[in-house]
Scaffold this active site. Structure first.
Site, PDB file in Angstrom:
ATOM      1  N   THR A  77     -12.505   4.353  11.211  1.00  0.00           N
ATOM      2  CA  THR A  77     -13.656   3.665  10.635  1.00  0.00           C
ATOM      3  C   THR A  77     -13.204   2.525   9.728  1.00  0.00           C
ATOM      4  O   THR A  77     -13.696   1.403   9.834  1.00  0.00           O
ATOM      5  CB  THR A  77     -14.544   4.640   9.846  1.00  0.00           C
ATOM      6  N   VAL A  85     -14.253   8.011  13.859  1.00  0.00           N
ATOM      7  CA  VAL A  85     -13.874   8.946  12.791  1.00  0.00           C
ATOM      8  C   VAL A  85     -12.774   8.310  11.948  1.00  0.00           C
ATOM      9  O   VAL A  85     -12.095   7.386  12.381  1.00  0.00           O
ATOM     10  CB  VAL A  85     -13.387  10.304  13.357  1.00  0.00           C
ATOM     11  N   CYS A  86     -12.620   8.813  10.737  1.00  0.00           N
ATOM     12  CA  CYS A  86     -11.568   8.319   9.840  1.00  0.00           C
ATOM     13  C   CYS A  86     -10.208   8.665  10.420  1.00  0.00           C
ATOM     14  O   CYS A  86     -10.066   9.729  11.010  1.00  0.00           O
ATOM     15  CB  CYS A  86     -11.710   8.948   8.454  1.00  0.00           C
ATOM     16  N   PRO A  87      -9.223   7.813  10.301  1.00  0.00           N
ATOM     17  CA  PRO A  87      -9.201   6.542   9.577  1.00  0.00           C
ATOM     18  C   PRO A  87      -9.641   5.338  10.417  1.00  0.00           C
ATOM     19  O   PRO A  87      -9.615   4.222   9.932  1.00  0.00           O
ATOM     20  CB  PRO A  87      -7.742   6.408   9.165  1.00  0.00           C
TER      21      PRO A  87
END
Length: 80
Positions: free
Chosen positions: A17, A13-15
């Site tokens: 990624t 998941v971000c951040p």
């Protein structure tokens, strides 16, 4: 398109990624290409944009399944 390296960030998941992608690109030499497999949504919006801001060349993204634009995508990053 052929790539020198492959990275699957669909489980992240971000951040994270972008962080994982950036770290992989940093270990490459200029001219090498990384194929990234990523999910639609935040990763698809943020990862390519951030890589372009860092000066790298980005091709794609392209959906893995042409009939499912919200699924998994692939993009190719060439280190500059």
């Amino acid at each position: 398109m052929s790539a020198d390296y492959f990275l699957d960030i669909t489980a992240d998941v971000c951040p994270l990624t972008f962080v994982r992608t950036k770290l992989r690109v940093e270990r490459m030499t200029p001219g090498e290409t990384l194929e990234v497999r990523l999910n639609a949504g935040e990763p698809l919006e943020n990862v390519p944009r951030s890589l372009i801001e860092l000066g790298h060349s980005v091709q794609g993204p392209e959906p893995e399944n042409a009939s499912a634009s919200e699924g998994v995508h692939r993009l190719w990053v060439t280190k500059r």
